[in-house]
Write an enzyme that holds these catalytic residues in place. Structure first.
Site, short mmCIF file in Angstrom:
data_model
loop_
_atom_site.label_atom_id
_atom_site.label_comp_id
_atom_site.label_asym_id
_atom_site.label_seq_id
_atom_site.Cartn_x
_atom_site.Cartn_y
_atom_site.Cartn_z
NE ARG A 37 -4.62 0.27 0.99
CZ ARG A 37 -5.80 0.29 1.56
NH1 ARG A 37 -5.91 0.35 2.86
NH2 ARG A 37 -6.89 0.25 0.83
CB THR A 87 -12.72 -0.62 13.37
OG1 THR A 87 -13.47 0.32 12.58
CG2 THR A 87 -11.63 0.11 14.09
CB CYS A 271 -19.21 3.61 7.07
SG CYS A 271 -17.52 4.18 7.22
CE LYS A 274 -16.44 -0.18 9.84
NZ LYS A 274 -16.10 0.86 10.81
NE ARG A 431 -26.26 1.17 -6.90
CZ ARG A 431 -25.86 1.39 -5.67
NH1 ARG A 431 -26.29 2.44 -5.01
NH2 ARG A 431 -25.03 0.56 -5.08
#
Ligand code: UDX
Ligand code: UDX
Length: 451
Positions: A37, A87, A271, A274, A431
């Site tokens: 990375r 996380t 996000c 989670k 969509r």
């Protein structure tokens, strides 16, 4: 002043690049345990795709923005250490499937405690459950050398695909700190960094717990709007109402507002799911099962929407897709990003492959290996093909399924696509970005969400 950021991901990378751009006198060092990375951040092809980011990095890299794998060295030199490691939701043990996995956060805290050589401000950038600052503080306090740390919470509200614009003019910057003289001083230092480009009235400060919780709640409220309109999309299909018309009509009520009312195959991204599951876990932990069930409904509705869409495809294709070719346009969880985490495309494609359909995927920015890994893991399957463009994907296909709202899909030559497909040719717009009436005139059997 020197800043270091641990975690060179979708949040850490763009955020630090913006700080470096707006504060040329601050040395910003972004570190990551992944050497690949870091190498990519130093190359011409950045590891993440984000409109406008290349330019910001080009202006700052080598000037006051540096990428490295030397985590300890960067911590030692820094006055402020941002923690932006991931996380993910725990997949094992207590709280599996709900609680956040804090092992990366904990190991970073231990590393800081171990190698710090003087007082520092530690900033939680990662989204974490309320009271994580307590854990970090506890580990730091046990450093055994009497070094004092201040822990701040400074959640990131940027959305992928618009990260640079969101960072340039955020609706607000939120900083939570301890309500002590030392805490207030640390908050002031961090506010000073943002104040270089963010108007003062947009920088708000709270106590630590309010800040941590606000991030989870903001995402839960946003996701709730999508699940709400998606629940109505099913009712629209049953009644003949058009969900986009309904969304427009209710969104003009200024109390409701027009944003985040776009019905879709479901929300994705690292996000929303989670953070809501995290909120659910917290509520359960604090003995509030009704509150937990209320918020869990938002995630359940999203899961249902993804499966409902697959069933719709199946039903239209005479309840059998085995051996049929299905072209999938779009794999990222939204347009203008190469991120596929929790993308609804993963669920829909897996469902189709489980039905033995031959699936050909095209996405403008997601690499072929990523699509393969997301769908098959290390396995191989003759049922999955990756195409280099939409026209190749559509060749011989019985159905075309739009799963990401990339602008280029709206500009496709659908006459040409129709010619290339098997007849009858079906389009399923997950969509609602295509003009279904126009497609029907060409000859397509076209279906959208809530239509
Ligand atoms: C961020 C936040 O951290 C997450 O909590 C939030 O909800 C979404 O945004 P993001 O930047 O998207 O995550 O994650 P990712 O792109 O996975 O980047 C995290 C980086 O941290 C990775 O490059 C990983 O290699 C690095 N990392 C992780 C470390 O350097 N050390 C570790 O111990 C763990
Ligand atoms: C989100 C929050 O917006 C951001 O503030 C937070 O910090 C991180 O999480 P992100 O996940 O990058 O950002 O993308 P977002 O634009 O919020 O979209 C999330 C998902 O919802 C996408 O899959 C998107 O396609 C979907 N969505 C969004 C809809 O289906 N309908 C909408 O009206 C809006």
């Amino acid at each position: 002043m020197k800043i270091c950021c641990i975690g060179a991901g979708y949040v850490g990378g763009p955020t630090m690049a913006m700080i470096a751009l707006k504060a040329p006198d601050i040395e910003v060092r972004v570190v990551d345990m992944s050497a690949a990375r870091i190498a990519a951040w130093g190359s011409d092809k950045l590891p993440i795709y984000e409109p406008g980011l290349d330019e910001v990095v080009r202006k700052t890299r080598g000037r006051n923005l540096h990428f490295s794998t030397d985590v300890k060295g960067a911590i030692q030199e820094a006055d402020i250490v941002f923690v932006a490691v991931n996380t993910p939701t725990k997949t094992y043990g207590v709280g599996a499937g709900r609680a956040a996995d804090l092992r990366f956060i904990e190991s970073v805290a231990r590393t800081i405690a171990e190698c710090a050589n003087g007082p520092k401000i530690i900033v939680e950038k990662s989204t974490i459950p309320v009271k994580t600052a307590e854990t970090i503080k506890d580990i730091l306090a046990a450093n055994g050398r009497g070094i004092k740390f201040q822990v701040l919470s400074n959640p990131e509200f940027l959305a992928e695909g618009t990260a640079v614009a969101d960072l340039l003019s955020p609706d607000r910057v939120l900083i939570g700190g301890e309500r002590t003289a030392e805490g207030a001083a640390a908050v002031k230092v961090l506010s000073g960094v943002y104040a270089r480009w963010v108007p003062k009235e947009r920088i708000i400060t709270t106590n630590l717990w309010s800040s941590e919780l606000s991030k989870l709640v903001a995402n839960a409220f946003l996701a709730q709007r999508i699940s709400s309109i998606n629940s109505i999309s099913a009712l629209c299909e049953a009644t003949g109402a058009d969900v986009d018309e309904v969304a427009n009509a209710i969104g003009m009520d200024s109390r409701i507002g027009p944003k985040f009312l776009k019905a879709s195959v479901g929300f994705g991204g690292s996000c929303f799911q989670k953070d809501i599951l995290n909120l659910v876990y917290l509520c359960e932990h604090f003995g509030l099962p009704e509150v937990a069930a209320f918020w869990e409904g938002v995630v359940k509705m999203n899961d249902w929407q993804k499966h409902r869409f697959t069933v719709k495809i199946l039903a239209a294709l005479y309840n059998s897709v085995a051996d049929k070719s299905i072209a999938v346009l779009g794999f990222a969880f939204k347009k203008d990003t190469n991120d596929t985490r929790e993308s609804p495309a993963i669920t829909v494609c897996r469902n189709l492959i489980a039905e033995q359909a031959r699936v050909t995927v095209y996405d403008p920015k997601v690499p072929a290996e990523e699509i393969r890994r997301d769908l098959l893991g290390e396995a191989e399957s003759p049922l999955l093909t990756i195409a280099g463009n939409a026209y190749d994907a559509a060749k011989g296909a019985h159905a075309l399924v739009v799963l990401t709202e990339w602008d280029e899909f709206k500009a496709l030559d659908f006459g040409r696509i129709y010619e290339a497909m098997s007849k009858p040719a079906f389009i399923f717009d997950g969509r609602n970005i295509l003009d279904l009436d126009k497609l029907r005139k060409i000859g397509f059997r076209a279906t959208g969400i809530g239509k």
